[in-house]
Structures are given as structure tokens and as C-alpha cells.
Design an enzyme around this catalytic site. Structure first.
Site, mmCIF file in Angstrom:
data_model
loop_
_atom_site.group_PDB
_atom_site.id
_atom_site.type_symbol
_atom_site.label_atom_id
_atom_site.label_comp_id
_atom_site.label_asym_id
_atom_site.label_seq_id
_atom_site.Cartn_x
_atom_site.Cartn_y
_atom_site.Cartn_z
ATOM 1 C CG ASN A 1 -0.035 -0.051 2.587
ATOM 2 O OD1 ASN A 1 0.530 0.973 2.889
ATOM 3 N ND2 ASN A 1 -0.273 -1.001 3.142
ATOM 4 C CG ASP B 1 -6.153 -5.744 6.710
ATOM 5 O OD1 ASP B 1 -5.721 -5.826 7.601
ATOM 6 O OD2 ASP B 1 -6.966 -5.017 6.174
ATOM 7 C CE LYS C 1 8.945 -10.912 -14.818
ATOM 8 N NZ LYS C 1 9.693 -10.447 -15.872
ATOM 9 C CG PHE D 1 -2.251 5.349 13.473
ATOM 10 C CD1 PHE D 1 -1.605 4.960 14.494
ATOM 11 C CD2 PHE D 1 -2.265 6.539 13.009
ATOM 12 C CE1 PHE D 1 -0.656 5.797 15.437
ATOM 13 C CE2 PHE D 1 -1.588 7.534 13.750
ATOM 14 C CZ PHE D 1 -0.591 7.214 14.444
ATOM 15 C CE LYS E 1 -10.463 -0.466 11.071
ATOM 16 N NZ LYS E 1 -9.946 0.215 10.222
ATOM 17 C CE LYS F 1 -8.012 -3.682 14.487
ATOM 18 N NZ LYS F 1 -6.942 -3.876 13.681
HETATM 19 N N1 CTP Z 1 -3.236 -3.809 12.238
HETATM 20 C C1 CTP Z 1 -2.467 -4.668 12.659
HETATM 21 N N2 CTP Z 1 -2.340 -5.838 11.872
HETATM 22 C C2 CTP Z 1 -3.090 -6.086 10.806
HETATM 23 C C3 CTP Z 1 -3.938 -5.178 10.490
HETATM 24 C C4 CTP Z 1 -3.739 -3.963 11.113
HETATM 25 O O1 CTP Z 1 -1.605 -4.515 13.256
HETATM 26 N N3 CTP Z 1 -3.023 -7.241 10.083
HETATM 27 C C5 CTP Z 1 -3.210 -2.538 12.863
HETATM 28 C C6 CTP Z 1 -2.655 -1.179 12.279
HETATM 29 O O2 CTP Z 1 -1.233 -1.046 12.497
HETATM 30 C C7 CTP Z 1 -3.362 -0.062 12.584
HETATM 31 C C8 CTP Z 1 -4.851 -0.803 13.036
HETATM 32 O O3 CTP Z 1 -4.576 -2.263 13.093
HETATM 33 O O4 CTP Z 1 -2.950 0.509 13.926
HETATM 34 C C9 CTP Z 1 -6.082 -0.646 12.159
HETATM 35 O O5 CTP Z 1 -5.420 -1.086 10.835
HETATM 36 P P1 CTP Z 1 -6.601 -0.766 9.691
HETATM 37 O O6 CTP Z 1 -5.872 -1.193 8.332
HETATM 38 O O7 CTP Z 1 -7.066 0.727 9.562
HETATM 39 O O8 CTP Z 1 -7.576 -1.487 10.033
HETATM 40 P P2 CTP Z 1 -7.988 -3.242 9.817
HETATM 41 O O9 CTP Z 1 -8.089 -3.654 11.417
HETATM 42 O O10 CTP Z 1 -7.029 -3.625 8.968
HETATM 43 O O11 CTP Z 1 -9.637 -3.129 9.446
HETATM 44 P P3 CTP Z 1 -10.120 -2.755 7.963
HETATM 45 O O12 CTP Z 1 -8.892 -3.206 6.946
HETATM 46 O O13 CTP Z 1 -11.161 -3.772 7.845
HETATM 47 O O14 CTP Z 1 -10.625 -1.409 7.864
#
Ligand code: CTP
Length: 400
Positions: free
Chosen positions: A211, A280, A290, A324, A338, A342
Site C-alpha cells: 500500500n 490484511d 517469476k 491508527f 476498532k 482491539k
Molecule cells: N493492524 C495490525 N495488523 C493487521 C492489520 C492492522 O496490527 N493485520 C493495525 C494497524 O497497524 C492499525 C490498526 O490495526 O494500527 C488498524 O488498521 P486498519 O488497516 O485501519 O484496519 P484493519 O483492522 O485492518 O481493518 P479494515 O482493513 O477492515 O479497515
């Protein structure tokens, strides 16, 4: 809003060394950060750079002599010292170091320094043998004991042809140490764990899922925490950013690697701030070679990565855990969700997808959400300012 150096009165002392040209850049950076900078040059410094260059940048007359013409000239050194929030001497020659260590006051800069009561960042820069000279080292040690912050010179090829220590550090690093001197030390003794940047989930040896996270927010938090006296570990995915000074930086690629490192450090941390944009999902299979474009369509099977933050929420003891949430819609609803799911103490949420906020930009427009269901919207501000506000709120949570 700017923090750290903004609106601070800084006096920049410039001595006669080749590196005097770098102090021009330092002055430019300080002015850009909103500092009010006054410059004092030694007589020898004028052999290397003209006062006019500094004057043009800081917008005020440079002090070069104790006995300048003009009504206030004779007391300038007292007035400037009393008004200064901090002083930086770059480059500092063996001569000024010797004078300061012995309390001598025979020109504008050394006389001014005898009046200063605020933090001083001293940046020695000279020929390696001169720097290693016993008397110079003795003087440096004495100044450290007197409370000066001495920024060690870097090693490298010097202008005189010798290779070794003596080079003036980059202006950015000098400014960073100055910011540290100015920051409150309210995180002294606290161990702070920060994550930053994106993760990369390999598809094959040359491709990955990731990303656009630049890592700027997490790095700003790590720097701010270090400035405030914290012992900081930064676990970061790939970024283009330089390592923050005096921070343990651990580079990782994938979410799984990040998880391993985070869990390793979690128990020893008092404050955990998870600014990383963790992927995620990861490709279920990683091709050894490759992948060739033989087919018109390819389906990529993905499997879920562990939610690191959620796991930390489960393991949390007497620690402050901050997450975040970057959302494209329904910020409050998703961030609150969240926060609860969490088991966080605070979550910093922002909408991504417009230029002043989020991925890659230098500014952010965040809202902080707390466990007691209160929220605090912040104005658009640079990430460093956001970082300091986050740390302020964390300290409040710790002390409540
Ligand atoms: N985070 C994490 N591990 C993951 C995904 C997210 O530790 N596998 C943490 C990120 O570092 C951030 C928080 O969770 O502090 C929220 O991340 P975000 O990507 O906004 O949300 P998700 O929990 O992944 O949910 P979604 O993608 O469904 O919005």
C-alpha cells in the site's frame, strides 16, 4: 501548526572552518521551521562565508564584533543570550571549544556564550588529528560535564584530504538534536514501541502486494518520543526515510515478520503505537520463480494475515496501546469499532483519499478517539505536531 522549533529564539554561532557553508543550510532549515534565528560569526568565520549570506536568510543583522557601531551594540551579547531558547554552534572549532571550556571571553561569540543559560548544541568540526588532540578532547569532555550537548562529528574524507572523524553532521541532524534539546523530557525512562510504513507480501520474487504508506507518521512519532526522552524501538516496513537518531530501527518486509518483531518487544514496552499500514492479506502461495504472462487471466488466492494489534490488545497488561485507523468513509463508526475490538486506549483516525491527509503527505487531519467514547478532532497539522499531541494524550492516560 508547527512544534519544536517554531517561534523559538535560536542563536547560531558560526566559527571559521570549511564546514561554515553547511551552517547556511542549517540556518535555512531553522527559518523554514519558523524559528527566529540570530547569527554570531567569529572573525575567522568571515574568511569562509560572508555575513550577508546569513543576513539575507535570517532577515536580521549578523553580529560579528563586540564593538559594532549602533546604540545597542555593546549589550547585544547580553540581550541575545537572555532571549535565546537554545544555542547551536556549528561548526565549532578547536579554538572556540578551548575558550568555552576555560570560560574565556575575548570576542563576540565567546563573550555571548559566557552569558548563555539555555541548552547549547556544540558541533565540533575540524581536521581529524586536531579533533583527536588530547587538549581538544579534554576540553570537549569538560564541556560535556558542564552540560553542553556535543554532537560528535562524522567520519569521512575531510577537505584537508585526511579520512577520519571531523566532518560536520548534516544540517538536518543538527536541527534534530537541537529539537531534542528543546523538547520536554516527560518520556524519560519510558520504553516506546512504534511501528511504521507498509508491509510487502510477496507474490513471486519480483512482485508484491503493498500500500502507499510512506511511514512518515510512524517515523514522526518515533522521533518525537526520542526527543522527549523515551527509549524508542521502531519496527518498520520498507520506506525511503532516514533512520531517526538514537532510535533502534528494525526493518521488516511482511506482516508476519512485523508480528514476530512486535511480539518480541511488546512485553518490554510501556507505550505501543501502531502506525504501520499492515497488509490484511497475503498471497496464499508464493511462486519460486517469476510468474509468466501465459494466461489471459490469473486468479490470486489470498489468505488473511494475523491482526497484530488485536493480538496485542489481548496480551495487554499495564501498557498504553494506540492504534491508527485510515478510512475512506464512516471514520467515527469504524474507528470506534476498532478501538473496542482491539482493546485500545486510543485510536487516531483519519480519512484517506484527499491531499492534506494520509498516505505520503506531510500533514494529517486526525481525530483521536478514546476508550471513554470521547473524541478530539485535530486541525490539519504536520505529522510531527500530530505526534507530539498523541504523546501528550498518552501521558495524560498514563497519569490518570
Ligand atoms: N493492524 C495490525 N495488523 C493487521 C492489520 C492492522 O496490527 N493485520 C493495525 C494497524 O497497524 C492499525 C490498526 O490495526 O494500527 C488498524 O488498521 P486498519 O488497516 O485501519 O484496519 P484493519 O483492522 O485492518 O481493518 P479494515 O482493513 O477492515 O479497515
Amino acid at each position: 501548526m508547527k512544534t519544536g522549533i517554531n517561534k523559538k529564539n535560536i542563536v547560531l554561532g558560526v566559527c571559521g572552518g570549511i564546514a561554515a557553508y553547511k551552517s547556511v543550510e542549517l540556518l535555512r532549515l531553522l527559518i523554514k521551521q519558523g524559528a527566529n534565528v540570530r547569527v554570531i560569526m567569529t572573525q575567522n568565520a568571515r574568511e569562509f562565508v560572508g555575513p550577508l549570506t546569513f543576513e539575507a536568510l535570517c532577515g536580521q543583522a549578523v553580529c560579528t564584533s563586540l564593538f559594532e557601531k549602533g546604540a545597542d551594540a555593546s549589550i547585544k551579547h547580553i540581550e541575545w543570550a537572555e532571549q535565546a531558547d537554545a544555542v547551536v554552534i556549528a561548526p565549532a572549532t578547536a579554538n572556540i571549544i578551548g575558550k568555552l571550556a576555560n570560560g574565556l571571553a575575548d570576542d563576540a561569540l565567546s563573550t555571548f556564550m559566557t552569558v548563555v543559560t539555555r541548552p547549547v548544541v556544540l558541533c565540533p568540526s575540524m581536521n581529524t588529528h586536531m579533533y583527536e588532540n588530547k587538549a581538544v578532547q579534554r576540553n570537549i569532555e569538560r564541556l560535556k560535564a558542564d552540560g553542553y550537548f556535543v554532537l560528535e562529528p562524522e567520519s569521512g574524507k575531510l577537505a584537508c584530504g585526511i579520512t577520519g572523524p571531523g566532518r560536520l553532521p548534516e544540517p538536518m541532524d543538527i536541527m534534530d538534536r537541537l529539537m531534542r534539546c528543546l523538547a520536554p523530557k516527560d518520556l524519560e525512562g519510558k520504553r516506546v514501541l512504534v511501528t511504521a510504513g507498509p508491509t510487502r507480501e510477496p507474490i513471486d520474487p519480483v512482485r508484491f502486494i503493498s500500500n502507499p504508506s510512506s511511514g512518515k507518521m510512524g517515523y514522526a512519532v518515533a522521533r518525537a518520543a526520542e526527543h522527549r526522552g523515551g527509549r524508542v524501538v521502531l519496527i518498520t516496513g520498507p520506506t525511503d526515510l532516514p533512520d531517526p537518531n538514537n532510535v533502534t530501527v528494525i526493518g521488516v518486509q511482511t506482516a508476519r515478520e512485523m508480528g514476530v518483531k512486535v511480539f518480541e518487544h511488546f512485553d518490554h514496552s510501556d507505550i505501543i503505537i501502531k502506525a504501520a499500514a499492515v497488509s490484511d492479506f497475503r498471497p496464499r502461495d508464493q511462486a519460486d520463480q517469476k510468474i509468466k504472462k501465459e494466461n489471459d487471466q490469473e486468479l490470486l488466492a489470498l489468505e488473511k494475515n494475523q491482526d497484530i494489534l488485536k493480538e496485542l490488545g489481548r496480551r495487554k497488561k499495564d501498557q498504553v496501546l494506540v492504534g491508527f485507523a485510515a478510512e475512506t468513509e464512516n471514520l467515527e463508526k469504524y474507528a470506534q469499532k476498532k478501538l473496542v475490538e482491539k482493546n485500545l486506549d486510543m485510536i487516531a483516525g483519519n480519512l484517506v483519499g484527499h491531499p492534506s491527509a494520509g498516505f505520503g503527505s506531510d500533514t494529517n487531519e486526525m481525530t483521536l478517539f478514546f476508550k471513554d467514547e470521547t473524541k478530539e478532532p485535530l486541525a490539519v497539522m504536520d505529522k510531527e505536531a500530530v505526534a507530539h499531541i498523541l504523546l501528550d494524550r498518552i501521558l495524560t492516560l498514563m497519569n490518570s
